[in-house]
Design a protein around this motif. Structure first.
Motif, PDB file in Angstrom:
ATOM      1  N   SER A  14       0.028  -2.148  -1.578  1.00 37.39           N
ATOM      2  CA  SER A  14       0.688  -3.370  -1.117  1.00 37.39           C
ATOM      3  C   SER A  14       2.187  -3.311  -1.365  1.00 37.39           C
ATOM      4  CB  SER A  14       0.083  -4.586  -1.829  1.00 37.39           C
ATOM      5  OG  SER A  14      -1.287  -4.730  -1.526  1.00 37.39           O
ATOM      6  N   GLN A  15       2.594  -2.786  -2.520  1.00 43.20           N
ATOM      7  CA  GLN A  15       4.029  -2.650  -2.802  1.00 43.20           C
ATOM      8  C   GLN A  15       4.695  -1.740  -1.777  1.00 43.20           C
ATOM      9  OE1 GLN A  15       3.787  -1.226  -6.855  1.00 43.20           O
ATOM     10  NE2 GLN A  15       4.297  -3.238  -7.693  1.00 43.20           N
ATOM     11  N   TRP A  16       4.016  -0.637  -1.483  1.00 39.23           N
ATOM     12  CA  TRP A  16       4.576   0.278  -0.472  1.00 39.23           C
ATOM     13  C   TRP A  16       4.674  -0.403   0.885  1.00 39.23           C
ATOM     14  CZ3 TRP A  16       1.094   1.620   3.495  1.00 39.23           C
ATOM     15  CH2 TRP A  16       1.687   2.329   4.538  1.00 39.23           C
ATOM     16  N   ALA A  17       3.597  -1.074   1.314  1.00 44.77           N
ATOM     17  CA  ALA A  17       3.571  -1.696   2.634  1.00 44.77           C
ATOM     18  C   ALA A  17       4.661  -2.757   2.768  1.00 44.77           C
ATOM     19  CB  ALA A  17       2.192  -2.314   2.895  1.00 44.77           C
ATOM     20  N   THR A  18       4.870  -3.530   1.717  1.00 52.95           N
ATOM     21  CA  THR A  18       5.914  -4.564   1.750  1.00 52.95           C
ATOM     22  C   THR A  18       7.287  -3.946   1.939  1.00 52.95           C
ATOM     23  OG1 THR A  18       4.605  -6.029   0.325  1.00 52.95           O
ATOM     24  CG2 THR A  18       6.962  -6.446   0.454  1.00 52.95           C
ATOM     25  N   GLU A  19       7.550  -2.874   1.199  1.00 51.78           N
ATOM     26  CA  GLU A  19       8.859  -2.228   1.309  1.00 51.78           C
ATOM     27  C   GLU A  19       9.033  -1.547   2.658  1.00 51.78           C
ATOM     28  OE1 GLU A  19      10.999   1.420  -1.023  1.00 51.78           O
ATOM     29  OE2 GLU A  19      10.633  -0.438  -2.138  1.00 51.78           O
ATOM     30  N   ALA A  20       7.984  -0.861   3.137  1.00 46.39           N
ATOM     31  CA  ALA A  20       8.073  -0.179   4.428  1.00 46.39           C
ATOM     32  C   ALA A  20       8.270  -1.185   5.556  1.00 46.39           C
ATOM     33  CB  ALA A  20       6.817   0.656   4.669  1.00 46.39           C
ATOM     34  N   GLY A  22       9.712  -4.039   5.278  1.00 42.25           N
ATOM     35  CA  GLY A  22      11.076  -4.527   5.149  1.00 42.25           C
ATOM     36  C   GLY A  22      12.096  -3.580   5.745  1.00 42.25           C
ATOM     37  N   GLN A  23      11.735  -2.297   5.870  1.00 40.06           N
ATOM     38  CA  GLN A  23      12.628  -1.304   6.478  1.00 40.06           C
ATOM     39  C   GLN A  23      12.414  -1.197   7.985  1.00 40.06           C
ATOM     40  OE1 GLN A  23      11.607   2.196   4.251  1.00 40.06           O
ATOM     41  NE2 GLN A  23      12.736   1.562   2.427  1.00 40.06           N
ATOM     42  N   GLY A  24      11.564  -2.084   8.518  1.00 40.46           N
ATOM     43  CA  GLY A  24      11.348  -2.114   9.959  1.00 40.46           C
ATOM     44  C   GLY A  24      10.186  -1.285  10.446  1.00 40.46           C
ATOM     45  N   HIS A  25       9.397  -0.715   9.538  1.00 39.02           N
ATOM     46  CA  HIS A  25       8.255   0.095   9.952  1.00 39.02           C
ATOM     47  C   HIS A  25       7.021  -0.792  10.168  1.00 39.02           C
ATOM     48  CE1 HIS A  25      10.416   3.774   9.272  1.00 39.02           C
ATOM     49  NE2 HIS A  25      10.582   3.519   7.986  1.00 39.02           N
ATOM     50  N   LEU A  26       6.171  -0.356  11.055  1.00 37.00           N
ATOM     51  CA  LEU A  26       4.898  -1.021  11.288  1.00 37.00           C
ATOM     52  C   LEU A  26       3.861  -0.434  10.341  1.00 37.00           C
ATOM     53  CD1 LEU A  26       5.134  -0.919  15.154  1.00 37.00           C
ATOM     54  CD2 LEU A  26       5.404  -2.934  13.729  1.00 37.00           C
ATOM     55  N   VAL A  27       3.179  -1.280   9.592  1.00 32.08           N
ATOM     56  CA  VAL A  27       2.277  -0.820   8.539  1.00 32.08           C
ATOM     57  C   VAL A  27       0.880  -1.398   8.757  1.00 32.08           C
ATOM     58  CG1 VAL A  27       4.150  -0.594   6.865  1.00 32.08           C
ATOM     59  CG2 VAL A  27       2.922  -2.758   7.051  1.00 32.08           C
ATOM     60  N   PRO A  28      -0.114  -0.806   8.116  1.00 26.00           N
ATOM     61  CA  PRO A  28      -1.481  -1.340   8.242  1.00 26.00           C
ATOM     62  C   PRO A  28      -1.565  -2.768   7.716  1.00 26.00           C
ATOM     63  CG  PRO A  28      -1.514   0.874   7.339  1.00 26.00           C
ATOM     64  CD  PRO A  28      -0.087   0.445   7.348  1.00 26.00           C
ATOM     65  N   ALA A 126       0.150 -12.527   9.184  1.00 26.87           N
ATOM     66  CA  ALA A 126       0.955 -12.258  10.363  1.00 26.87           C
ATOM     67  C   ALA A 126       0.227 -11.336  11.323  1.00 26.87           C
ATOM     68  CB  ALA A 126       2.276 -11.623   9.941  1.00 26.87           C
ATOM     69  N   VAL A 127       0.570 -11.444  12.614  1.00 31.37           N
ATOM     70  CA  VAL A 127       0.033 -10.536  13.612  1.00 31.37           C
ATOM     71  C   VAL A 127       0.734  -9.197  13.455  1.00 31.37           C
ATOM     72  CG1 VAL A 127      -0.175 -10.087  16.070  1.00 31.37           C
ATOM     73  CG2 VAL A 127      -0.452 -12.409  15.207  1.00 31.37           C
ATOM     74  N   THR A 128      -0.024  -8.135  13.415  1.00 33.91           N
ATOM     75  CA  THR A 128       0.524  -6.789  13.274  1.00 33.91           C
ATOM     76  C   THR A 128       0.340  -6.035  14.576  1.00 33.91           C
ATOM     77  OG1 THR A 128      -0.048  -6.775  10.937  1.00 33.91           O
ATOM     78  CG2 THR A 128       0.442  -4.652  11.952  1.00 33.91           C
ATOM     79  N   VAL A 129       1.438  -5.540  15.130  1.00 31.47           N
ATOM     80  CA  VAL A 129       1.379  -4.795  16.372  1.00 31.47           C
ATOM     81  C   VAL A 129       1.865  -3.383  16.107  1.00 31.47           C
ATOM     82  CG1 VAL A 129       2.263  -4.599  18.716  1.00 31.47           C
ATOM     83  CG2 VAL A 129       1.774  -6.848  17.763  1.00 31.47           C
ATOM     84  N   VAL A 130       1.091  -2.411  16.557  1.00 27.65           N
ATOM     85  CA  VAL A 130       1.442  -1.012  16.367  1.00 27.65           C
ATOM     86  C   VAL A 130       1.841  -0.419  17.704  1.00 27.65           C
ATOM     87  CG1 VAL A 130       0.578   1.254  15.721  1.00 27.65           C
ATOM     88  CG2 VAL A 130      -0.056  -0.740  14.372  1.00 27.65           C
ATOM     89  N   ALA A 131       3.058   0.116  17.766  1.00 24.09           N
ATOM     90  CA  ALA A 131       3.511   0.809  18.964  1.00 24.09           C
ATOM     91  C   ALA A 131       3.525   2.300  18.664  1.00 24.09           C
ATOM     92  CB  ALA A 131       4.913   0.341  19.350  1.00 24.09           C
ATOM     93  N   GLU A 132       2.920   3.083  19.516  1.00 25.74           N
ATOM     94  CA  GLU A 132       2.780   4.512  19.249  1.00 25.74           C
ATOM     95  C   GLU A 132       3.133   5.316  20.488  1.00 25.74           C
ATOM     96  OE1 GLU A 132      -0.583   7.597  17.499  1.00 25.74           O
ATOM     97  OE2 GLU A 132      -1.136   5.619  18.229  1.00 25.74           O
TER      98      GLU A 132
END
Length: 367
Positions: A14-20, A22-28, A126-132
């Motif tokens: 969870s700590q990693w996902a929050t930081e990632a 925050g850097q604009g990455h899409l996370v699980p 929140a809704v999570t959208v993954v663009a690949e």
């Protein structure tokens, strides 16, 4: 779920996902992280493979750190794992006037297809959208040396299980045990028996079973006992004496089945911390055993990958925790909490005496 190890894994992810994020990455999504934490693998049932796939090496690395009790693992994340696999810049929009250019204009290559998937819709999160981008470029995973070392150690843990059982069955002596350990060091942990290992290493008037050199520098002593002999404090004191006399930082005790790695910090008195212990015939999975033994691999030890383990064990050792509990600031908080809950006034000295004599394990009461 209240399992402590589960909570530790979930906190790290969870700590990693929050930081990632925050850097604009899409996370699980949170549900995926919870499922992975519960199953201890990205192959957990119900996990969105599309959401997790770009972060596979990162999540696997974080799970390993959590298994060893490393906190704030996301802070130590290697650069190559700080972004999703195959991350590319979003395709730029083509101006309208260029889209309507004449037939004689050069045809621009079509951008790769952008596949957008809705991963989670939940009123509570929140809704999570993954663009690949498909197809993704080759993924940058673990460094080559690390991947090869992991594979070598895992194969050795599997291969030496049967010989270890055989040694135990016939109660093999220390000499026979040492033959197996030499094979384990060379075939499983990457050491060259002529370049890196010195048997019967002389320390004053005594001999250590192995001296370990990496790039000509003595970095560890290994003390071997027969396979059926339980490792104890007496054996640790023996190899500790070698390490102190030679100024060596790492000490390894083993009977072939059990491996213990200790770190020695010089001074008066010297401080010895257990970095890890693994039983190659114990109930843990092959992967879990190999993950621990990896830290004794020549290439891992050369790069000091084991340092975080002993630092964490040192910071959370019973002695260290007792010092914190008996500190003035913590005792003052306890004193105030007692006053608030019961109306009783007490002193820090009284609390310290109760903690020492009635709560703490007897072996620490002499501190």
């Amino acid at each position: 779920m209240t399992d402590i190890k589960y909570q530790a894994r979930l906190q790290v992810l969870s700590q990693w996902a929050t930081e990632a994020a925050g850097q604009g990455h899409l996370v699980p999504r949170t549900a995926d992280l919870e499922a992975i934490s519960a199953a201890r693998t990205v192959e957990a049932p119900g996990v969105s493979r599309e959401a997790v796939e770009p972060w596979l090496p990162t999540i696997q690395w974080l799970l390993k750190q959590a298994a060893f009790g490393v906190v704030d693992a996301h802070v130590q994340l290697p650069d190559e794992l700080s972004r999703p696999m195959g991350a590319v810049d979003a395709p730029q929009a083509v101006p309208a006037d260029e889209e309507s250019a004449g037939d004689d204009s050069a045809e621009a290559p079509a951008p790769p297809a952008l596949e957008v998937r809705l991963v989670a819709v939940d009123a509570a999160e929140a809704v999570t959208v993954v663009a690949e981008i498909k197809p993704a470029p080759p993924a940058a995973k673990l460094p080559k040396w690390e991947s090869e070392a992991h594979e070598q150690v895992k194969a050795a843990v599997q291969r030496f299980t049967r010989p270890l059982h055989d040694l135990l069955a016939r109660d093999a002596n220390e000499g026979d045990t040492r033959l197996l350990i030499t094979d384990m060091l060379c075939e499983g942990l990457g050491y060259d028996k002529f370049r890196d290992l010195t048997t019967e290493y002389m320390v004053k008037q005594d001999f250590a079973d192995y001296g370990v050199r990496i790039d000509k520098q003595l970095i560890a002593f290994i003390e071997v006992k027969r396979v059926s002999q339980k490792l104890g404090e007496r054996h640790l004191r023996q190899v500790q004496m070698y390490a102190v006399n030679e100024g060596v930082e790492w000490m390894i005790l083993t009977n072939g089945q059990v491996w213990q790695a200790y770190h020695l910090t010089g001074g008066l008195p010297v401080i010895v911390n257990l970095a890890f212990e693994v039983d190659l015939l114990g109930p843990e999975s092959v992967e879990e055993k190999a993950e621990k033994m990896f830290f004794l691999h020549r290439e891992a030890l050369k790069r000091r990958r084991i340092d975080e383990l002993w630092k964490h064990r040192a910071a959370t050792s019973p002695d260290a925790l007792l010092d914190i509990i008996l500190s003035d600031s913590v005792l003052d908080v306890i004193r105030k909490e007692i006053k608030r809950n019961t109306g009783i006034t007490t002193t820090a000295q009284t609390l310290a005496a109760v903690i020492r004599t009635e709560i703490v394990d007897p072996k620490l009461r002499s501190m």
